[in-house]
Write an enzyme that holds these catalytic residues in place. Sequence first.
Site, PDB file in Angstrom:
ATOM      1  N   HIS A 118       0.789  -1.285   0.021  1.00 22.68           N
ATOM      2  CA  HIS A 118      -0.034  -0.016  -0.065  1.00 22.68           C
ATOM      3  C   HIS A 118       0.934   1.235  -0.031  1.00 22.68           C
ATOM      4  O   HIS A 118       1.965   1.220   0.468  1.00 22.68           O
ATOM      5  CB  HIS A 118      -1.119   0.181   1.127  1.00 22.68           C
ATOM      6  CG  HIS A 118      -0.338   0.011   2.391  1.00 22.68           C
ATOM      7  ND1 HIS A 118      -0.106   1.218   3.365  1.00 22.68           N
ATOM      8  CD2 HIS A 118      -0.108  -1.099   3.451  1.00 22.68           C
ATOM      9  CE1 HIS A 118       0.457   0.667   4.617  1.00 22.68           C
ATOM     10  NE2 HIS A 118       0.497  -0.540   4.532  1.00 22.68           N
ATOM     11  N   ASP A 120      -0.386   4.289   0.837  1.00 22.17           N
ATOM     12  CA  ASP A 120      -0.838   5.291   2.121  1.00 22.17           C
ATOM     13  C   ASP A 120      -0.163   4.929   3.397  1.00 22.17           C
ATOM     14  O   ASP A 120       0.595   3.923   3.729  1.00 22.17           O
ATOM     15  CB  ASP A 120      -2.370   5.036   2.386  1.00 22.17           C
ATOM     16  CG  ASP A 120      -2.821   3.967   2.781  1.00 22.17           C
ATOM     17  OD1 ASP A 120      -2.418   2.828   2.524  1.00 22.17           O
ATOM     18  OD2 ASP A 120      -3.656   3.703   3.947  1.00 22.17           O
ATOM     19  N   GLU A 187      -5.079   1.481   2.918  1.00 21.72           N
ATOM     20  CA  GLU A 187      -4.828   0.037   3.918  1.00 21.72           C
ATOM     21  C   GLU A 187      -5.081   0.609   5.363  1.00 21.72           C
ATOM     22  O   GLU A 187      -5.865  -0.126   6.043  1.00 21.72           O
ATOM     23  CB  GLU A 187      -3.507  -0.582   3.619  1.00 21.72           C
ATOM     24  CG  GLU A 187      -3.253  -1.814   4.224  1.00 21.72           C
ATOM     25  CD  GLU A 187      -2.932  -1.634   5.774  1.00 21.72           C
ATOM     26  OE1 GLU A 187      -2.834  -2.747   6.709  1.00 21.72           O
ATOM     27  OE2 GLU A 187      -2.496  -0.785   6.086  1.00 21.72           O
ATOM     28  N   ASP A 214       1.845 -10.348   1.367  1.00 16.98           N
ATOM     29  CA  ASP A 214       1.570  -8.991   1.835  1.00 16.98           C
ATOM     30  C   ASP A 214       2.510  -8.612   3.092  1.00 16.98           C
ATOM     31  O   ASP A 214       3.512  -9.639   3.650  1.00 16.98           O
ATOM     32  CB  ASP A 214       0.168  -8.995   2.309  1.00 16.98           C
ATOM     33  CG  ASP A 214      -0.335  -7.386   2.619  1.00 16.98           C
ATOM     34  OD1 ASP A 214       0.366  -6.591   2.409  1.00 16.98           O
ATOM     35  OD2 ASP A 214      -1.570  -7.438   2.616  1.00 16.98           O
TER      36      ASP A 214
HETATM   37 ZN   LIG Z   1       0.972  -1.372   6.415  1.00 18.52          ZN
END
Ligand SMILES: [Zn+2]
Length: 488
Positions: A118, A120, A187, A214
Amino acid sequence: MSVVVLVTSIVVLLVLVMFLKSLRLKHSFETVEPVELIKVDKEIPARHLSEAIRIKTISQSLMEREDYKPFLQFHNWLDKTYPKAHAVLQRKIISEFSLLYLWQGLDTSLKPVLFSSHMDVVPVERSTMDVWEASPFKGEIKNGFVWGRGALDMKHQVVAIFESIERLVEMSYQPKRSIYVTIGHDEEISGKNGARQIAAYLKRKGVQLAALLDEGGMVSQGMIPYVDQKAAFIGIGEKEYLTLNLYAKGSPGHSSNPPRQTAIGVIARALALLDDNRMPARLNLILQTLEGIASLLPFQFQFALANSWIFKPVIIKLLEKQTQTNALIRTTHASTVIKGGIKDNVLPAEASAKVNFRLLPGDTREKVLKNVHNVINDARVKITIDEADAWGACKVSTIQTPAYNTLELIIRQVFGNIPVAPLLLIFATDARHYQEICDHLYHFSPLRVAPEDMKRLHGVNERISVDELVKMVQFFARLLRVWGDAEF
Ligand SMILES: [Zn+2]
């Protein structure tokens, strides 16, 4: 033979068997040979991460249109910084700001893999600014570290993945299986417009993934009591998030003529009962973790672990001591909000509280709710689920898969022969949104962190060592190739 001799022999035999079991645990993994990794000029990923940090892609609960400008800047920056990657990857924008990349594989019969990340970051609290040793959004590189918000969560991984793709393209590498790379934009505020929509899009296209990676686990130390050496932890599942609202009605009036208990007292009693009656502990998931790092445990711990059928209460006692490990063995709760009363001499007309639960896989909302009702056992307290703050369960991925095995192998090739263990994550990531299109969700960021670094995530002085960033690039270059070519 006398009874005494018989009993003694049985006990001796039992202890011997238990002893042998613990010895087997001690030597639980084989050593692997190191492999040649790609050469990386360490200035480059550090400079790129520094640039990425300067783009203020901050997620907060109330977002204005203006706040999304940096996200578009981030798209342009990626495009400009990694031209070779962008020449071979197909890019799709989801929900205006999230990115989905496809590196088309040569063999369409193989299921694709997905690397989730992500762009953000969480905001920086104004009151903490003077504690920062480097400005959080300047991307300063000093003392061998890149400093700033996103350095560990998780612009480092975005940079490492793109850096390695750029290099693999330069080396004319083409994957056999298709590889997706996603960069969500929300996220930190649930992923509902980013990852969830990307997953929905892939599902509509009929995509089923072979595996997903992830953020989550890392190479760390001090995670488990009595273990201070390094081990790698691969996240294999996330705890479910659930908030309950507790509410009690009172009869307003003058406090000179009070009932035995006011609405505040009713709520306070309910909260105290919850604190005194925790959900029961279960060891099934943590045993896998402990077995993975068994070689690092002191012998008494190994002995207890190898014979957990008898030492279960001892192991629970040990793990309960630290909040971190306690969270791995039970559904936890924390009273986080309390409201009630307006003035010291007025009886409150109502009182309420919020209690946040993190569910151990296997515990359901219904089970928690039933337990809370049983514990509080007070008809004056209304208990409801806070639907705005309930995320649903996340399945736990098996570790008996080629994807997990290769991940473990590469970790040990890159970081030396350290133990690798599966771990339940106590926080949430974007990965849970992909459950319907993937059975094998793993969490790992390939870098070594010191125990105090964990506080830098979402905290002050977030930073990553320039050398660890290089390791990340080398790791991803290898993993992309191995997963890209393996037939699973
Ligand atoms: Zn994170």
